[in-house]
Scaffold this active site. Structure first.
Site, PDB file in Angstrom:
ATOM      1  N   LYS A  21     -15.037 -15.887  13.290  1.00  0.00           N
ATOM      2  CA  LYS A  21     -14.840 -14.659  14.067  1.00  0.00           C
ATOM      3  C   LYS A  21     -13.417 -14.113  13.973  1.00  0.00           C
ATOM      4  CE  LYS A  21     -18.023 -13.563  15.203  1.00  0.00           C
ATOM      5  NZ  LYS A  21     -19.100 -13.039  14.290  1.00  0.00           N
TER       6      LYS A  21
ATOM      7  N   TRP B 105     -15.281  -9.158   6.604  1.00  0.00           N
ATOM      8  CA  TRP B 105     -14.513  -7.961   6.246  1.00  0.00           C
ATOM      9  C   TRP B 105     -13.495  -8.298   5.159  1.00  0.00           C
ATOM     10  CZ3 TRP B 105      -9.731  -6.021   9.188  1.00  0.00           C
ATOM     11  CH2 TRP B 105      -9.333  -4.762   8.704  1.00  0.00           C
TER      12      TRP B 105
ATOM     13  N   HIS C 293     -14.224 -21.818   6.542  1.00  0.00           N
ATOM     14  CA  HIS C 293     -13.759 -21.906   7.927  1.00  0.00           C
ATOM     15  C   HIS C 293     -13.116 -23.272   8.181  1.00  0.00           C
ATOM     16  CE1 HIS C 293     -15.696 -18.207   8.958  1.00  0.00           C
ATOM     17  NE2 HIS C 293     -16.924 -18.673   9.029  1.00  0.00           N
TER      18      HIS C 293
ATOM     19  N   ARG D  13      -6.645 -14.377  13.987  1.00  0.00           N
ATOM     20  CA  ARG D  13      -6.911 -13.282  14.925  1.00  0.00           C
ATOM     21  C   ARG D  13      -6.448 -13.719  16.307  1.00  0.00           C
ATOM     22  NH1 ARG D  13     -13.017 -10.911  16.167  1.00  0.00           N
ATOM     23  NH2 ARG D  13     -12.388  -8.988  17.256  1.00  0.00           N
TER      24      ARG D  13
ATOM     25  N   SER E 277     -15.453 -13.040  20.874  1.00  0.00           N
ATOM     26  CA  SER E 277     -16.393 -12.756  19.800  1.00  0.00           C
ATOM     27  C   SER E 277     -17.264 -13.977  19.499  1.00  0.00           C
ATOM     28  CB  SER E 277     -15.635 -12.329  18.541  1.00  0.00           C
ATOM     29  OG  SER E 277     -16.518 -12.032  17.495  1.00  0.00           O
TER      30      SER E 277
ATOM     31  N   TYR F 185      -5.684 -10.537  11.475  1.00  0.00           N
ATOM     32  CA  TYR F 185      -6.756  -9.527  11.516  1.00  0.00           C
ATOM     33  C   TYR F 185      -6.198  -8.209  12.041  1.00  0.00           C
ATOM     34  CZ  TYR F 185     -11.061  -7.332  13.319  1.00  0.00           C
ATOM     35  OH  TYR F 185     -12.079  -6.464  13.605  1.00  0.00           O
TER      36      TYR F 185
END
Length: 212
Positions: free
Chosen positions: A65, A70, A117, A139, A147, A202
């Site tokens: 997340k 993206w 991850h 992030r 999220s 992010y």
């Protein structure tokens, strides 16, 4: 572009196939860390230990997340423009899928875009030894946690949390899939000056995209 179907759509298909998996079997533990059973397995972790990275691989690392989908899509676009190389049809996260996936990855032309991850200590040694270029994305942990909370509760193939407070306790203690956000951040902080490592957030990427 060919093979433009994103790996997030492929993952949705995998979760769809897991509809009848009992809740107590939706997660597995490997080396003390939780992983989703439909995406990861002990067999793939065993095969992953001998995975051979290439010096010209592009390796994207991010806690769940933190913008994985993206970022991978942007990297694929860049590689397409520079090398005229279409995105692979394989899910780029190296810990997802079956052991046979690695044989297919051997056949992929360079540069390969791979992602994970995984915690730094669990990344296959060949990535470290060959100093593969790594783009590490973080992030804001508050946004990441929120999220992730919704990801768990909107995904019928992961345990459901009845309250934010319960999830927050598990997130802070690392009792969620892929373990502790903070342990991963501390591990990468030790490599922030490595020549082959680029750490970005992010939020910074989002700001640049808004300017463009």
């Amino acid at each position: 572009m060919e093979n433009r179907e994103t790996f997030s759509e492929e993952i949705k298909k995998i979760f769809e196939d897991m509809k009848n998996t009992p809740e107590d079997q939706q997660q597995i533990t490997h080396n003390g860390v939780l992983y989703p059973s439909g995406l990861c397995s002990s067999e793939i972790f065993e095969a992953l230990s001998t995975f051979e990275a290439r010096e010209d691989d592009i390796f994207m690392v991010a806690y769940p997340k933190c913008g994985t989908n993206w970022t991978v899509l942007m990297l694929q676009d860049m590689v397409y423009v520079v090398y005229n190389k279409n995105p692979s049809s394989l899910i780029p996260l190296i810990e997802f899928g079956g052991p046979g996936k690695y044989e297919k990855l051997k056949e992929e032309s360079s540069p390969r875009i791979l992602a994970t991850h995984l915690h730094y200590d669990n990344i296959p040694k060949s990535f470290i030894d060959k100093k593969t270029k790594m783009l590490v994305v973080f992030r804001n942990p508050k946004d990441t946690a929120l999220s992730y909370y919704h990801f768990y509760n909107n995904n019928p193939k992961l345990p459901t949390y009845t309250s934010w407070d319960t999830f927050f306790q598990d997130f802070m203690s690392g009792n969620v899939c892929w373990g502790s956000y903070f342990d991963q951040a501390i591990a990468w902080n030790k490599h922030i000056d490595d020549d082959h490592v680029m750490i970005i957030t992010y939020e910074a990427m989002k700001e640049v995209c808004l300017i463009c």
